[in-house]
Structures are given as C-alpha cells and as structure tokens.
Design an enzyme around this catalytic site. Structure first.
Site, PDB file in Angstrom:
ATOM      1  CD  GLU A  24     -23.818 -20.010  -3.137  1.00 32.16           C
ATOM      2  OE1 GLU A  24     -24.405 -19.933  -2.156  1.00 32.16           O
ATOM      3  OE2 GLU A  24     -22.401 -19.288  -3.104  1.00 32.16           O
ATOM      4  NE  ARG A  70     -25.530 -24.895   3.754  1.00 29.61           N
ATOM      5  CZ  ARG A  70     -25.532 -23.102   3.899  1.00 29.61           C
ATOM      6  NH1 ARG A  70     -25.036 -22.569   3.420  1.00 29.61           N
ATOM      7  NH2 ARG A  70     -26.201 -22.827   4.540  1.00 29.61           N
ATOM      8  CE1 TYR A  72     -27.212 -23.128   1.066  1.00 31.67           C
ATOM      9  CE2 TYR A  72     -28.268 -21.990   2.525  1.00 31.67           C
ATOM     10  CZ  TYR A  72     -27.774 -22.286   1.068  1.00 31.67           C
ATOM     11  OH  TYR A  72     -26.940 -21.047   1.624  1.00 31.67           O
ATOM     12  CG  ASP A  74     -30.276 -18.651   3.571  1.00 29.40           C
ATOM     13  OD1 ASP A  74     -31.367 -18.622   4.635  1.00 29.40           O
ATOM     14  OD2 ASP A  74     -29.858 -18.419   3.086  1.00 29.40           O
ATOM     15  CD  GLU A  80     -28.397 -21.568  -2.436  1.00 31.21           C
ATOM     16  OE1 GLU A  80     -29.000 -20.738  -1.324  1.00 31.21           O
ATOM     17  OE2 GLU A  80     -27.623 -21.088  -1.884  1.00 31.21           O
ATOM     18  CB  THR A  83     -22.042 -28.058  -7.192  1.00 30.72           C
ATOM     19  OG1 THR A  83     -21.120 -26.729  -6.655  1.00 30.72           O
ATOM     20  CG2 THR A  83     -22.970 -27.106  -8.052  1.00 30.72           C
ATOM     21  CD1 TRP A 440     -19.717 -24.391   2.637  1.00 28.77           C
ATOM     22  CD2 TRP A 440     -19.129 -26.154   1.282  1.00 28.77           C
ATOM     23  NE1 TRP A 440     -20.931 -24.063   2.174  1.00 28.77           N
ATOM     24  CE2 TRP A 440     -20.904 -24.982   0.764  1.00 28.77           C
ATOM     25  CE3 TRP A 440     -19.445 -27.460   0.112  1.00 28.77           C
ATOM     26  CZ2 TRP A 440     -21.539 -26.080  -0.367  1.00 28.77           C
ATOM     27  CZ3 TRP A 440     -19.911 -27.509  -0.646  1.00 28.77           C
ATOM     28  CH2 TRP A 440     -20.486 -26.338  -0.763  1.00 28.77           C
TER      29      TRP A 440
HETATM   30  N1  LIG Z   1     -12.351 -22.471  -0.759  1.00 24.77           N
HETATM   31  C1  LIG Z   1     -13.381 -22.241  -2.295  1.00 24.77           C
HETATM   32  N2  LIG Z   1     -13.298 -21.796  -3.354  1.00 24.77           N
HETATM   33  C2  LIG Z   1     -14.149 -21.301  -4.386  1.00 24.77           C
HETATM   34  N3  LIG Z   1     -15.873 -22.314  -3.871  1.00 24.77           N
HETATM   35  C3  LIG Z   1     -15.967 -23.055  -2.454  1.00 24.77           C
HETATM   36  C4  LIG Z   1     -14.604 -23.000  -1.742  1.00 24.77           C
HETATM   37  N4  LIG Z   1     -15.545 -23.522  -0.912  1.00 24.77           N
HETATM   38  C5  LIG Z   1     -16.704 -23.774  -1.238  1.00 24.77           C
HETATM   39  N5  LIG Z   1     -16.776 -23.204  -2.703  1.00 24.77           N
HETATM   40  C6  LIG Z   1     -18.097 -23.590  -2.333  1.00 24.77           C
HETATM   41  O1  LIG Z   1     -18.385 -22.561  -3.004  1.00 24.77           O
HETATM   42  C7  LIG Z   1     -20.429 -22.297  -2.326  1.00 24.77           C
HETATM   43  C8  LIG Z   1     -20.525 -21.785  -0.990  1.00 24.77           C
HETATM   44  O2  LIG Z   1     -21.899 -22.512  -1.131  1.00 24.77           O
HETATM   45  P1  LIG Z   1     -23.183 -21.545   0.189  1.00 24.77           P
HETATM   46  O3  LIG Z   1     -24.368 -22.023  -0.081  1.00 24.77           O
HETATM   47  O4  LIG Z   1     -22.779 -22.049   1.420  1.00 24.77           O
HETATM   48  O5  LIG Z   1     -22.330 -20.581  -0.281  1.00 24.77           O
HETATM   49  P2  LIG Z   1     -22.119 -19.221   1.208  1.00 24.77           P
HETATM   50  O6  LIG Z   1     -21.907 -18.005   0.394  1.00 24.77           O
HETATM   51  O7  LIG Z   1     -20.758 -19.464   1.891  1.00 24.77           O
HETATM   52  O8  LIG Z   1     -23.307 -18.648   1.640  1.00 24.77           O
HETATM   53  P3  LIG Z   1     -25.433 -18.274   2.187  1.00 24.77           P
HETATM   54  O9  LIG Z   1     -25.163 -18.632   0.645  1.00 24.77           O
HETATM   55  O10 LIG Z   1     -25.686 -19.325   2.988  1.00 24.77           O
HETATM   56  O11 LIG Z   1     -24.985 -17.008   2.017  1.00 24.77           O
HETATM   57  C9  LIG Z   1     -20.116 -23.872  -2.856  1.00 24.77           C
HETATM   58  O12 LIG Z   1     -20.843 -24.244  -4.126  1.00 24.77           O
HETATM   59  C10 LIG Z   1     -18.524 -24.441  -2.370  1.00 24.77           C
HETATM   60  O13 LIG Z   1     -18.704 -25.746  -3.446  1.00 24.77           O
HETATM   61 MG   LIG Z   2     -25.983 -20.457  -1.090  1.00 27.29          MG
END
Ligand SMILES: Nc1ncnc2c1ncn2[C@@H]1O[C@H](COP(=O)(O)OP(=O)(O)OP(=O)(O)O)[C@@H](O)[C@H]1O
Ligand SMILES: [Mg+2]
Length: 488
Positions: A24, A70, A72, A74, A80, A83, A440
């Site tokens: 991210e 994704r 977005y 925030d 952000e 990938t 996800w």
């Molecule tokens: N099971 C998994 N194991 C490792 N990486 C994952 C898995 N599922 C999704 N991802 C990766 O994790 C990342 C999640 O991104 P996201 O920005 O939504 O993070 P978050 O920690 O869930 O939320 P936020 O950033 O809103 O706190 C993406 O890059 C995605 O490819």
């Molecule tokens: Mg994030």
C-alpha cells in the site's frame, strides 16, 4: 570386495513457499501555483479534485480497479493505492508501478480540468513519505504468513531487519537542521525519524514497525497477514525488489525453523535513528544481550543465514536470485563507501548521486532550495515533471519489469491469485454498468438476489461461484425488491 560409497542422494529442493504480497502506498499531494504565489488549492481540495471523476461516476472515493487493486482516499488527504495480491516478485513490481501510473493519469486529468477552468495551479503527486509541513505518511507491506502459535515471536525477530534494512532500501533524504546550526546532510530514510514503537496493534496512535492487528483478509484459521509499517516508498524497482524479496526469503527461513532471536536490539527506536543518520553503516547498535553490532554487520548476518537456508533447501526464481545478489552488492556499497556500486538500482544511492552532483555543479550545499526541488522531482510521478522515467530511459535507473508490462498491470490483475477473479468481476460490472460491492474478500452483485461470494483463499484464481456471478451479470437486471411487477 570393493566397497564404494553410494553417491549422496540428491536433496530435494523446493521453490520458496508461495506467498501473497501486497504493498500500500500513500502519495503526497500538492497544488503548485503556475502564476507564482500561494497554492491555489490546499492538499484536501487537490485530493478531492483528483478523485472527482470517480465520485462523479456514481462511485465513491474508495474503489477497486480492473487490475484488482484498491484506490482510495482515506482520512487525511493522501491518495492511496493498494496493489492487488501478488504471488510473484515481478507481478508485485508491475503492480506497484501500476499504482504510480494510475496516480499520474488521475493527476493529468485533474490538471487538464484546472487549466480548462483557468485555475493557475498544477497538482503534483509524490511517492515519498514526508510533506512540506514535516508530517509523515506511509508505505505498508503485507505478507501472508501461515497461522502458527509463534507468529508473534517471528514478527518480533524481524524488527532488527526492519530497523537496519534502510541502509539498502531507504529512499534517501536530506536532513536539515531547523535551527540552521548544522549544515544539511544526506541520510538513508525519511521514515526512520517518524517511527515510535517497535511492534504495536495501532497505526494511528503511534508509528509501529509491524502492525499486529489481526485482519488476514483470508481464511483466519489458516493465515495471518503481516502488516509492515516501516518502509520508505521506493521509486527504483531494484529497491522495491530487494525490500520485498528479502522479507519473503527471511519469512521462508523463519517458517522453515530459522532463528534470528540472538540478534534482538536493545533499543530499536534509537537504533533506527542512529542507522538512518550514519551513511557508513558502522554506528554501533546495542543488542539485547549487551553485545554491539553495526547495521552492515547485522544485515550481513541476516544475509548469510538466508543464503545458508537457500543453499540447503531452495531452488530460487530469477527474481529471488537478483534479490540475493543485490543484497550482497548493496552491503558492499555501504561497507566500502562506494554508492556507485548500486547507483542504478537502489534509491538512496541513485538520489544521492543526483543531488550531490547537482550541488557540486551549482557550487551549493544540500540546503539549496534547487536541490530540495530536485529531490522532490525524484519522487514526482508525473512522466515529464518527475525524473523516474527520464532516469530509466537514460539508463541511470535500471528497469526490472518493463514499462509496457507495468502499464498492462493497471487494467490486468495478477493471473495467479484471487485478484484475477476480482479484476475480472470489476471489469465486467463496469462494462455492463452493474453495481458490484467489492472488498479484498467479498464480491456482491447488488441485485437483491445473487448470492455474494467470499474469496477466502487468496491463492485461488479460479472459482465456479465467480463464473456464476459473471453469468448473473449478463442476465437482464431483475426488478428491485419491493417493486411489484404485474403482467398486463
Ligand atoms: N491475505 C493477504 N495476505 C497478504 N496481503 C494481502 C492479503 N489480502 C490482501 N492483501 C494485501 O493487503 C493490502 C491491503 O490494503 P489496504 O489498504 O486495504 O489495507 P488495510 O490494512 O486492510 O486497510 P487500511 O489501509 O485501510 O488500514 C493490499 O495491498 C492487498 O494486496
Ligand atoms: Mg491501506
């Protein structure tokens, strides 16, 4: 009778354990005046302008793309790009660069709208970690690990690596003294001075190195998602490859029973700052058992253990072989004080050469505003204002995955993970103008009757339920619930 030793049975080698990885990246945003004077839009308004087309299309400022990623906005004003899930290092490089290209396209569109409205401003998106006010923002890595009782111990034993890897994969930074007493100097990372607690479960209160929030985005009985918070946003593909590939191999080593626990640091937060500020890599860091070690020694020790593990068990991909070679050469560059050894591959060295050569030619120090502007241009994702493309084209920064493959990744998800299913569903929904709710794990066609699909296995790129969902999209949209349809 002659006794000859039978040849040793060849040991079975295996590929590194298949792992889901995603990165991210939060981007910095500014709107520079094109007429001189103050910025015509502040960061908040610039970010809203950037996302205006997404919002206008009836969607929110939080969308999943055809590439499975994704995109977005925030809290705060940092756009952000997260990938899609990748299970190969080259896919990850393509996806990460797809994020830059997506951001650059959004900025180009926003700038065209500003120009059409005679707003004297130009939006810049910066893949760095520090804004003009000195506030930091992040680049987070996510690694899937198998759920085991000792996850917590494994995560903690990675802290010394996370503290010292900046001598290899830091993005480089000019540190200025706000009091103006000391001259500006070049250090390894922007992020190091922003970190607070070594391991924590909150990202907002403090700035941990590994976030332990248990949100696997997958079958929670089998998997965890290790969420690494400390890391610079990288421009050079070599830096991204080494950052993510070294962690992948270290996790393989730990999951195979490897141990790093004898290398715990007494004070990781002090060590991260000391490491950052010493370009020779020789500052002494105190270990928990009272010994001292330098960042170069600590990284060399990690590399040696990983190498022994690889030699004993693994059959590496080409990308993983590059990781080990670059890890070695990166350490040599610091050890010998010769950044030229990695100046086309690692950000800190590439940027240092660029800035110091400019400062020498201009006869200035690193605190010159022109040097600061050049440093920002290194991180600007715009194809003409930013330096990345020019440096790559001139052979001054090495490309590992070529531009067409990165461009393709904007709309094409990795083929071998569930991102393939998500990206396909998003593309079909966009073409047919169907409402699809996505996160996800979940895909839900908002037609009131098609069953939602939960993709709990991030490794599965084929799923009959998704085929059914795609077929349901092709059917004419049924009447909304609550509306009575009567025949004439
Ligand atoms: N099971 C998994 N194991 C490792 N990486 C994952 C898995 N599922 C999704 N991802 C990766 O994790 C990342 C999640 O991104 P996201 O920005 O939504 O993070 P978050 O920690 O869930 O939320 P936020 O950033 O809103 O706190 C993406 O890059 C995605 O490819
Ligand atoms: Mg994030």
């Amino acid at each position: 009778m002659r006794v000859t030793a039978s040849p040793a049975a060849p040991t079975a080698r295996r590929a590194p354990v298949r792992r889901i990885i995603g990165v991210e990246t939060e981007y910095g945003i500014t709107c520079a005046s094109t007429a001189g004077g103050p910025p015509p839009l502040d960061a908040d308004h610039a970010a809203r302008e950037l996302f205006a087309p997404l919002i206008a299309r009836g969607r929110s400022s939080n969308v999943f793309t055809r590439g499975g990623a994704r995109l977005y906005l925030d809290v705060g004003s940092h756009p952000e790009f997260a990938t899609a899930e990748c299970d190969s290092l080259t896919d990850l490089l393509a996806q990460d660069r797809a994020g830059e290209l997506t951001m650059a396209d959004l900025a180009a569109q926003a700038n065209a709208r500003l120009a059409a409205q005679d707003v004297p401003g130009r939006i810049h998106l910066l893949k760095n970690n520090l804004d003009a006010e000195g506030a930091g923002f992040g680049c987070h890595e996510n690694y899937l690990v198998r759920r085991r009782g000792d996850y917590w111990n494994d995560a903690r034993t990675l802290v010394p690596h996370l503290v010292t890897r900046q001598i290899l994969v830091g993005a480089g930074h000019i540190l200025t003294d706000p009091a103006g007493k000391r001259p500006a100097r070049y250090v390894f990372s922007q992020r190091a001075d922003q970190m607070e607690d070594a391991v924590s479960s909150a990202t907002t209160r403090s700035r941990p190195l590994i976030n332990t929030r248990d949100e696997p985005h997958a079958d929670a009985e089998k998997y965890r998602r290790m969420h690494v918070i400390v890391g610079d946003s990288n421009i050079a593909q070599g830096s991204t490859l080494l950052k993510v590939g070294a962690m992948d191999l270290l996790l393989d080593y730990l999951e195979g029973g490897g141990d790093l626990s004898d290398l715990r640091l007494a004070n990781p937060m002090r060590a991260i700052r000391d490491t950052c500020h010493d370009l020779t890599g020789t500052v002494l860091l105190e270990l928990a058992d009272g010994r001292t070690i330098t960042p170069v020694e600590l990284q060399s020790e990690h590399l040696e253990r990983v190498r022994a593990h690889v030699d004993a068990e693994l059959d590496l991909t080409d990308a993983h072989r590059c990781v080990l070679e670059l890890w070695e050469r990166g350490l040599e560059a610091v050890r010998t004080g010769n950044p030229a050894l990695v100046a086309t591959e690692l950000d800190w060295a590439a940027k240092q050469q660029l800035l110091t050569r400019y400062a020498q030619r201009a006869g200035t120090g690193l605190d010159d505003p022109r040097v600061a502007r050049l440093a920002l241009a290194y991180h600007d994702v715009d194809p003409t204002d930013g330096l990345r493309l020019r440096l790559e084209t001139a052979g001054l920064l090495k490309r590992i995955v070529d531009e067409p493959a990165c461009r393709a990744a904007v709309d094409t998800p990795p083929a071998t993970t569930r991102a393939h299913l998500r990206g396909t569903a998003v593309a079909r929904a966009e073409e047919l103008r169907r409402d699809l709710s996505v996160d996800w794990v979940n895909l839900k066609l908002d037609d009131g009757h098609t069953r939602p699909v939960a993709l709990r296995d991030p490794f599965a790129a084929v799923d009959a339920r998704v085929d059914a969902l795609l077929a349901a999209m092709d059917e004419p949209e049924p009447p909304r619930s609550g509306i009575l349809v009567t025949s004439p």
